[in-house]
Design a protein around this motif. Sequence first.
Motif, PDB file in Angstrom:
ATOM      1  N   PHE A  12       0.876  -1.175   0.000  1.00 31.68           N
ATOM      2  CA  PHE A  12       0.000   0.000   0.000  1.00 31.68           C
ATOM      3  C   PHE A  12       0.912   1.223   0.000  1.00 31.68           C
ATOM      4  N   ILE A  17       3.208  -4.948   2.278  1.00 31.13           N
ATOM      5  CA  ILE A  17       2.314  -5.498   3.303  1.00 31.13           C
ATOM      6  C   ILE A  17       2.380  -7.023   3.250  1.00 31.13           C
ATOM      7  N   PRO A  36      -0.305 -11.875  14.868  1.00 33.18           N
ATOM      8  CA  PRO A  36      -0.723 -10.644  15.544  1.00 33.18           C
ATOM      9  C   PRO A  36      -1.483  -9.704  14.609  1.00 33.18           C
ATOM     10  N   SER A  37      -2.180  -8.729  15.179  1.00 32.44           N
ATOM     11  CA  SER A  37      -2.886  -7.738  14.367  1.00 32.44           C
ATOM     12  C   SER A  37      -1.907  -6.970  13.508  1.00 32.44           C
ATOM     13  N   GLY A  38      -2.368  -6.632  12.316  1.00 31.09           N
ATOM     14  CA  GLY A  38      -1.577  -5.758  11.450  1.00 31.09           C
ATOM     15  C   GLY A  38      -0.538  -6.479  10.605  1.00 31.09           C
ATOM     16  N   VAL A  39      -0.493  -7.816  10.682  1.00 30.26           N
ATOM     17  CA  VAL A  39       0.537  -8.524   9.892  1.00 30.26           C
ATOM     18  C   VAL A  39       0.110  -8.789   8.446  1.00 30.26           C
ATOM     19  N   GLY A  40      -1.169  -8.513   8.135  1.00 28.49           N
ATOM     20  CA  GLY A  40      -1.592  -8.667   6.736  1.00 28.49           C
ATOM     21  C   GLY A  40      -2.562  -9.803   6.468  1.00 28.49           C
ATOM     22  N   LYS A  41      -3.174 -10.360   7.518  1.00 23.64           N
ATOM     23  CA  LYS A  41      -4.080 -11.502   7.319  1.00 23.64           C
ATOM     24  C   LYS A  41      -5.300 -11.104   6.495  1.00 23.64           C
ATOM     25  N   THR A  42      -5.934  -9.991   6.877  1.00 26.79           N
ATOM     26  CA  THR A  42      -7.122  -9.536   6.136  1.00 26.79           C
ATOM     27  C   THR A  42      -6.743  -9.148   4.708  1.00 26.79           C
ATOM     28  N   THR A  43      -5.620  -8.472   4.570  1.00 23.42           N
ATOM     29  CA  THR A  43      -5.172  -8.081   3.222  1.00 23.42           C
ATOM     30  C   THR A  43      -4.967  -9.322   2.349  1.00 23.42           C
ATOM     31  N   GLU A  52      -8.848  -6.526  -3.164  1.00 26.75           N
ATOM     32  CA  GLU A  52      -7.590  -5.817  -3.381  1.00 26.75           C
ATOM     33  C   GLU A  52      -6.875  -6.530  -4.517  1.00 26.75           C
TER      34      GLU A  52
HETATM   35  N1  ADP Z   1      -6.458   0.060   2.282  1.00 27.49           N
HETATM   36  C1  ADP Z   1      -5.296   0.184   2.971  1.00 27.49           C
HETATM   37  N2  ADP Z   1      -4.465   1.228   2.730  1.00 27.49           N
HETATM   38  C2  ADP Z   1      -3.278   1.349   3.391  1.00 27.49           C
HETATM   39  N3  ADP Z   1      -2.851   0.486   4.320  1.00 27.49           N
HETATM   40  C3  ADP Z   1      -3.628  -0.575   4.593  1.00 27.49           C
HETATM   41  C4  ADP Z   1      -4.894  -0.779   3.943  1.00 27.49           C
HETATM   42  N4  ADP Z   1      -5.451  -1.928   4.429  1.00 27.49           N
HETATM   43  C5  ADP Z   1      -4.575  -2.406   5.345  1.00 27.49           C
HETATM   44  N5  ADP Z   1      -3.485  -1.594   5.440  1.00 27.49           N
HETATM   45  C6  ADP Z   1      -2.316  -1.833   6.304  1.00 27.49           C
HETATM   46  O1  ADP Z   1      -1.840  -3.131   6.033  1.00 27.49           O
HETATM   47  C7  ADP Z   1      -1.344  -3.748   7.204  1.00 27.49           C
HETATM   48  C8  ADP Z   1      -1.993  -5.095   7.364  1.00 27.49           C
HETATM   49  O2  ADP Z   1      -3.378  -4.926   7.701  1.00 27.49           O
HETATM   50  P1  ADP Z   1      -4.397  -6.133   7.808  1.00 27.49           P
HETATM   51  O3  ADP Z   1      -4.290  -6.947   6.582  1.00 27.49           O
HETATM   52  O4  ADP Z   1      -5.710  -5.561   8.141  1.00 27.49           O
HETATM   53  O5  ADP Z   1      -3.784  -6.943   9.038  1.00 27.49           O
HETATM   54  P2  ADP Z   1      -4.460  -8.038   9.978  1.00 27.49           P
HETATM   55  O6  ADP Z   1      -5.726  -8.488   9.347  1.00 27.49           O
HETATM   56  O7  ADP Z   1      -3.421  -9.107  10.096  1.00 27.49           O
HETATM   57  O8  ADP Z   1      -4.697  -7.367  11.298  1.00 27.49           O
HETATM   58  C9  ADP Z   1      -1.623  -2.773   8.350  1.00 27.49           C
HETATM   59  O9  ADP Z   1      -0.447  -2.059   8.603  1.00 27.49           O
HETATM   60  C10 ADP Z   1      -2.694  -1.873   7.776  1.00 27.49           C
HETATM   61  O10 ADP Z   1      -2.609  -0.597   8.363  1.00 27.49           O
END
Ligand code: ADP
Length: 251
Positions: A12, A17, A36-43, A52
């Motif tokens: 991003f 990411i 942990p949170s923020g590692v990119g699982k949802t992405t 995406e």
């Molecule tokens: N649309 C976006 N634009 C910019 N950064 C993003 C976006 N979506 C997620 N991020 C960043 O990508 C990283 C991974 O997020 P995410 O996939 O939500 O992690 P998780 O699900 O593991 O908690 C985080 O640092 C988040 O801030």
Amino acid sequence: MLLCIEHLNKSFCGNPILSDIAFSVDAGDCVAILGPSGVGKTTLLRCLNFLERAESGSYTLDGTTYDLHHISTGEIAGIRRKTGFVFQEFNLFLNKTVLQNVTEGLTVVRRMPKAEAEETAMRALARVGMEDKKDAWPVSLSGGQKQRAAIARALALSPEILYFDEPTSALDPALTGEVLSVMRNLAGEGMTMLVVTHELAFAREVSNRVLFMDDGRIAEDADSAVFFSQPKTDKAKGFLQRLQKKGENET
Ligand SMILES: Nc1ncnc2c1ncn2[C@@H]1O[C@H](COP(=O)(O)OP(=O)(O)O)[C@@H](O)[C@H]1O
Ligand SMILES: [Mg+2]
């Protein structure tokens, strides 16, 4: 092998990411994605659902390989016909009953006649124990019931693989059990599932594999019994200790 992801990269605004993600899933696997949170699982799940667009990578499903960056809308539609997603926030249509929520994809996307769609939907609702709520409106349901309706909606389309993104994390602790038990049954029936979760007990008891993510990479890909008894990395050890401690404090 049902699904194989290779060399998936996503950033991003220039920040990497997901870096060189690769894993495969066999038919009937229940794979837990932990980290942990923020590692990119949802992405990662959003890239696999094309919410995406990955910068690079390949996606092989059922023997057909797609280029994740150059994939066409027709190919995306083809993959979506074979995959189901369940999100944290249910995403039910509030102006439709439970049954209408489940038949929507069947009649609109699959062009199934209404009577057949309703029969298919009722079978899916039975699998999640929600037949008696078919005429209920989403606002009248508990969070656990909403999530079970969302699972039925995904199941009705007979996906080859179901992806879940923290399906219980928006629920009161008292309501997570009914959703996890539905998921446990699906895994027992041989449904192929990829589940992002913080529910360690579920991951330990139900999943046969764990992908542990750290900093946009898959740091461990292990048999779940091996991961829980002998995590290899310090990050995974710390993660498991923190979550176990949290679980003990809550009970
Ligand atoms: N649309 C976006 N634009 C910019 N950064 C993003 C976006 N979506 C997620 N991020 C960043 O990508 C990283 C991974 O997020 P995410 O996939 O939500 O992690 P998780 O699900 O593991 O908690 C985080 O640092 C988040 O801030
Ligand atoms: Mg997430």
